[in-house]
Design a protein around this motif. Structure first.
Motif, short mmCIF file in Angstrom:
data_model
loop_
_atom_site.label_atom_id
_atom_site.label_comp_id
_atom_site.label_asym_id
_atom_site.label_seq_id
_atom_site.Cartn_x
_atom_site.Cartn_y
_atom_site.Cartn_z
N LYS A 62 0.85 -1.20 0.00
CA LYS A 62 0.00 0.00 0.00
C LYS A 62 0.89 1.26 0.00
CE LYS A 62 -3.90 1.97 2.56
NZ LYS A 62 -3.25 3.06 3.30
N HIS A 65 2.50 1.81 -3.31
CA HIS A 65 1.60 2.39 -4.33
C HIS A 65 1.43 3.90 -4.13
CE1 HIS A 65 0.51 -1.75 -5.37
NE2 HIS A 65 -0.01 -1.26 -6.48
N VAL A 70 2.21 3.13 -11.41
CA VAL A 70 1.61 1.92 -11.99
C VAL A 70 1.83 1.96 -13.50
CG1 VAL A 70 -0.61 0.80 -12.47
CG2 VAL A 70 -0.08 1.59 -10.16
N PHE A 98 -2.55 -7.66 -9.07
CA PHE A 98 -1.74 -6.51 -9.49
C PHE A 98 -1.30 -6.68 -10.95
CE2 PHE A 98 -1.02 -7.31 -4.93
CZ PHE A 98 -1.54 -6.13 -4.41
N LEU A 102 4.88 -2.26 -11.10
CA LEU A 102 4.92 -1.12 -10.18
C LEU A 102 6.35 -0.59 -10.16
CD1 LEU A 102 3.39 0.60 -8.09
CD2 LEU A 102 4.11 -1.05 -6.35
#
Ligand SMILES: Cc1cc2nc3c(=O)[nH]c(=O)nc-3n(C[C@H](O)[C@H](O)[C@H](O)COP(=O)(O)OP(=O)(O)OC[C@H]3O[C@@H](n4cnc5c(N)ncnc54)[C@H](O)[C@@H]3O)c2cc1C
Length: 405
Positions: A62, A65, A70, A98, A102
């Motif tokens: 988390k 991100h 992304v 996902f 990332l």
């Protein structure tokens, strides 16, 4: 009697991920890092879906991100002709939570891991400015010697100490493979390549001026574009790092894809890396065991090295934490770790990264055209593209390892 801690050498991303995974399971861990603080390292920055899943399991996805980028698709380009293939990672949406890459520099991941260790894993202690000189092991544990003359007894020793691993050398295992004659220069520019149609991850094919192009967050939006290109064996490092030399090379590398900005590309970082393809002969000897670059090295094309290190970390910690808690025998678990992680590295990571480099730098025009045509046809066919992505996103290698018992 309380067991001695597990000692990890190296607070790079793999060492910290291993420590966190063990600490979350209640194991007592001491991490010994040579440097006085976390290092600013411009190497890794791209995480594949299974790695993000594992990092999510450690409670850090988390936060990653919040500052990461992304990247929903990645491209292969010809230096002159532009995009020849674009792989849509949403094809993986039924196999992963996902379905994208990332992007986050590894020196932004390590503080996130350290912060999580401090908040959620109180049995883990990270000691900086603690370079390890060597060790001796016996049937019950490992005596680690630090360069300052002090010593520490551990129940197990994990080498997460990178390419020149002291732990690996002490294990006296081979580190077979080769070193590429060309080195990689990685330069970062704030010039927005997204405005020129670049997706966040791309590879440019060319016999001489091939490159990898990555969008990384830096201090925050709009981020930086990192361009990695080859430096030939005979080229002098100081000369190729001159700002004018980098400008000239970037113009060549990006020529058919981007019109160079007036006044040149604004540059932030540049550094050079030697690149190797090597895998340790054994990942575990007695009570010592290797993870990450200490165990395996590969060129960065495909973004596989650190991803593999995180896969090692989670795999090993899942086996070692209960052994440490229960005081049970480790031999079978270490053998299984070796059988699960070593062949995957040779068959998947080494093979893929070497193939990726050969395709990008192919000199024979007919073979080159054929490769690029095949990649374009694969990307355009959803069934073939998904199969390709299962491999290149390391989903198959994680599944294959899980099948080994
Ligand atoms: C240009 C480039 C781009 C890359 N991009 C990607 C990418 O996008 N995705 C990807 O997955 N991988 C990538 N990689 C590979 C990735 O950077 C490495 O796989 C990763 O850094 C390995 O992490 P590690 O923790 O195993 O080792 P390291 O990051 O090398 O950390 C080792 C740590 O151990 C410490 N240490 C060493 N010796 C001792 C000692 N004797 N005592 C105490 N501490 C010690 C070091 O100070 C260091 O902190 C890239 C590599 C390069 C060169």
């Amino acid at each position: 009697m309380k067991a001695d801690p597990i000692i990890i050498v190296g607070a790079g991303p793999t060492g910290l991920a291993t420590a966190l995974a063990l600490g979350l399971e209640g194991a007592s861990v001491v991490v010994l890092e040579a440097e006085p603080a976390l290092t600013i390292d411009l190497r890794a920055g791209s995480y594949h879906p299974p790695t993000v899943e594992m990092l999510d399991g450690l409670g850090v996805a988390k936060t990653m991100h919040e500052s990461g980028i992304v990247v929903p698709s990645w491209q292969i380009r010809d230096r002159e002709a532009g995009v020849v293939a674009e792989f849509d990672m949403s094809l993986l949406k039924d196999v992963t939570r996902f379905p994208y890459r990332l992007h986050l520099e590894q020196h932004r991941l390590t503080p996130i891991l350290l912060d999580r260790i401090r908040k959620a894993a109180p049995t883990v202690e990270v000691r900086f400015a603690s370079p390890v000189a060597g060790y001796d092991q016996d049937a019950d544990g490992v005596d680690v010697r630090l360069e300052d003359g002090s010593a520490l007894r551990g129940s197990f020793l994990i080498g997460a100490d990178g390419a020149r691993s002291v732990v690996r050398r002490g294990m006296q295992v081979g580190f077979e493979g080769f070193t590429w004659p060309d080195r990689f220069l990685v330069a970062s520019t704030s010039h927005d390549l997204g405005a020129h149609g670049f997706s966040g991850a791309g590879y440019i094919a060319d016999p001489t001026h091939w490159a990898a192009v990555f969008h990384v967050p830096d201090d925050g939006p709009p981020g930086l574009w990192r361009i990695a290109y080859p430096i030939q064996a005979e080229e002098d490092e100081a000369e190729v790092l001159e700002p004018e030399a980098i400008q000239d090379r970037l113009k060549l590398v990006l020529a058919g894809n981007v019109a160079a900005p007036v006044g040149g590309y604004p540059l932030k970082y540049a550094s050079i890396y030697k690149v190797h393809q090597r895998v340790a002969d054994r990942f575990a000897v007695g009570r010592t065991v290797l993870v990450g670059d200490a165990a395996h090295l590969n060129n960065p094309l495909g973004g596989l090295g650190l991803n593999g290190g995180i896969h090692d970390a989670v795999n090993l910690a899942g086996k070692l934490a209960p052994i440490w808690r229960e005081g049970s025998d480790h031999q079978q678990a270490f053998d299984l770790y070796d059988r699960q992680r070593r062949p995957v590295n040779i068959k998947a990571v080494q093979a893929m990264s070497i193939r990726n480099k050969r395709i990008l730098e192919e000199r024979d025009p007919a073979v080159r055209r054929q490769h690029l045509h095949e990649l374009g046809a694969t990307a355009a066919d959803p069934v073939k593209a998904k199969a390709y992505l299962m491999e290149s996103s390391m989903i198959n290698s994680v599944r294959d390892a899980a099948q080994v018992h």
